[in-house]
Scaffold this active site. Structure first.
Site, PDB file in Angstrom:
ATOM      1  N   CYS A 148     114.969  42.111  36.206  1.00 50.69           N
ATOM      2  CA  CYS A 148     113.551  42.456  36.106  1.00 50.69           C
ATOM      3  C   CYS A 148     113.163  43.601  37.054  1.00 50.69           C
ATOM      4  O   CYS A 148     113.583  44.727  36.863  1.00 50.69           O
ATOM      5  CB  CYS A 148     112.684  41.216  36.326  1.00 50.69           C
ATOM      6  SG  CYS A 148     111.006  41.422  35.692  1.00 50.69           S
ATOM      7  N   HIS A 161     113.982  37.710  32.553  1.00 56.51           N
ATOM      8  CA  HIS A 161     114.348  36.633  33.478  1.00 56.51           C
ATOM      9  C   HIS A 161     115.170  35.564  32.765  1.00 56.51           C
ATOM     10  O   HIS A 161     114.660  34.471  32.475  1.00 56.51           O
ATOM     11  CB  HIS A 161     113.091  36.001  34.074  1.00 56.51           C
ATOM     12  CG  HIS A 161     112.410  36.837  35.103  1.00 56.51           C
ATOM     13  ND1 HIS A 161     112.880  36.962  36.393  1.00 56.51           N
ATOM     14  CD2 HIS A 161     111.291  37.603  35.029  1.00 56.51           C
ATOM     15  CE1 HIS A 161     112.073  37.761  37.082  1.00 56.51           C
ATOM     16  NE2 HIS A 161     111.104  38.164  36.281  1.00 56.51           N
ATOM     17  N   GLU A 212     117.149  33.646  33.999  1.00 59.92           N
ATOM     18  CA  GLU A 212     117.324  32.502  34.907  1.00 59.92           C
ATOM     19  C   GLU A 212     116.129  31.548  34.893  1.00 59.92           C
ATOM     20  O   GLU A 212     116.227  30.423  35.414  1.00 59.92           O
ATOM     21  CB  GLU A 212     117.559  33.003  36.335  1.00 59.92           C
ATOM     22  CG  GLU A 212     116.328  33.406  37.122  1.00 59.92           C
ATOM     23  CD  GLU A 212     115.763  34.780  36.772  1.00 59.92           C
ATOM     24  OE1 GLU A 212     114.846  35.231  37.483  1.00 59.92           O
ATOM     25  OE2 GLU A 212     116.221  35.400  35.789  1.00 59.92           O
TER      26      GLU A 212
END
Length: 314
Positions: free
Chosen positions: A142, A235, A237
Site C-alpha cells: 500500500c 492490503h 494481509e
C-alpha cells in the site's frame, strides 16, 4: 514447493508451459536448504495487529521463516507499548550490516501527506536503498508501494478526493509469472488509501510489469523486471474486520467516511463483513516467498553477489 522429477523427463516441458513449478533431480541435489530470514518494517499504528496479520500469512507456507521486526528509530509508537517495541523490535543500526532473504514494508496511515513532508521520509529512503543491496526480494504494501515507486523510479501518485476503501475485483494481466500461480481469473483484494498510481505510467515504464489490476481500484500488483521488488497497492494481509475497524475509527474521530465498497452484507455496517480475499492474500505471500525469495536467494547470505544488481533511476 517444487515437484522433483528426473532430468530430461518429457513431462517437464509440458508442466512448465502450464506454469507448474518442477525441478530437475540435478538441481535438487545441489540445492541447500535453510530457514528464510525475513525482516518486517512495521509502519502501521497497531503494531501487534499488523505483526499478527503478516505472520499469519508467512506461517501458511511449508518454509521455515525466521522473522526480525524493524522500527523507525526516532519515532515513538502511540498505540503500542514501549516495552513491546523495546523487547521485540530492532533499530536500523542493529541490522544495517546484515543481509536478509526477504523484506516486507507495510502501509502507513499517512493520508494525503506528501512523501517529502513525512517526518521519517529520509529514513524510509535509507532503508529502501539499503534493501537493494542487502535483501533478495522486497514486498512493499500500500503506502510503502507508492513510496518505493516514487523513490526508486520517480513515479508519483495522485491524491484522491475520497478515500478508496473496500474490497475490489481484480484480474490478471499475465499468466506467465510464478507470482500468479494458482490465481483465479478474477480475485478480490482490500484497498484503503487516499492515493493512486497512474496505471499507464506503470505500464510504460521499461523496468516494471503490471501483473494484476482492477477496473475500480487500478493497478494492484506490480513487479520490477529484475524480480527484486514487488509493489502491492492494497492490503492482502487485512483480516475480516480491519476495514470495519478503520471505518468506525474514522467516525469516532468526527470524520464522515464513505462506506467501504463491496464489504458489508447489503451495504449495512451493522451486518457482518463479507470475507473473500484471504485465500488469494495467502497465495500472494506464499508465491512471493517461494518463487522470489526462496528460489532466488543465495544459500550463504553473506554473499549477495549473485543477486541481480539494482540500477537506480539516476
Amino acid at each position: 514447493m517444487p515437484v522433483k522429477i528426473p532430468d530430461d523427463l518429457p513431462a517437464a516441458e509440458i508442466l512448465e508451459s502450464e506454469n507448474i513449478f518442477v525441478m530437475s533431480e540435478t538441481r535438487a541435489a545441489n540445492q541447500d536448504i535453510r530457514p528464510m530470514k525475513v525482516l518486517i518494517l512495521n509502519l502501521m499504528p497497531n503494531k501487534i495487529e499488523t505483526e499478527t496479520q503478516l505472520l499469519r500469512l508467512l506461517g501458511n507456507t511449508p518454509l521455515q521463516v525466521d522473522v526480525d521486526l524493524l522500527r523507525i528509530h526516532d519515532k515513538a509508537s502511540k498505540h503500542t507499548s514501549i516495552d513491546h517495541m523495546n523487547n521485540f523490535y530492532r533499530d536500523f543500526e542493529q541490522i544495517r550490516q546484515k543481509n536478509y532473504d526477504g523484506l516486507i514494508i507495510t502501509g502507513a496511515p499517512l493520508g494525503k501527506i506528501e512523501f517529502d513532508e513525512v517526518s521519517y521520509w529520509d529514513h524510509i529512503r535509507e532503508i529502501i536503498d539499503w534493501s537493494q543491496q542487502h535483501v533478495t526480494s522486497v514486498l512493499f504494501l500500500c503506502w510503502a508501494a507508492h513510496a518505493a515507486l516514487y523513490h526508486l523510479f520517480g513515479l508519483n501518485r495522485s491524491l484522491l478526493e475520497i478515500k478508496r476503501a473496500g474490497v475490489f475485483s481484480h484480474k490478471r494481466t499475465s499468466v506467465h509469472y510464478p507470482l500468479l500461480r494458482g490465481f483465479d481469473d478474477e480475485f478480490f483484494a482490500p484497498h484503503s488509501r487516499f492515493a493512486e498510481m497512474d496505471i499507464e505510467k506503470l505500464r510504460a515504464h521499461p523496468e516494471l510489469e503490471v501483473l494484476t489490476e482492477s477496473d475500480e481500484a487500478g493497478a494492484y500488483m506490480v513487479l520490477s523486471k529484475n524480480n527484486r521488488n514487488l509493489f502491492v497497492m492494497g492490503h492482502p494481509e487485512y483480516q475480516k474486520s480491519t476495514l470495519k475497524d478503520e471505518y468506525n475509527r474514522d467516525i469516532a474521530q468526527g470524520l464522515t467516511p464513505e462506506l467501504p465498497k463491496n464489504y458489508f452484507k447489503n451495504d449495512d455496517p451493522d451486518q457482518e463483513p463479507i470475507s473473500r480475499w484471504h485465500s488469494h492474500g495467502s497465495l500472494l505471500v506464499s508465491n512471493w516467498l517461494n518463487y522470489y525469495v526462496y528460489q532466488l536467494t543465495p544459500y550463504n547470505l553473506d554473499d549477495m553477489t549473485g543477486i541481480t544488481p539494482w540500477e537506480s533511476k539516476d
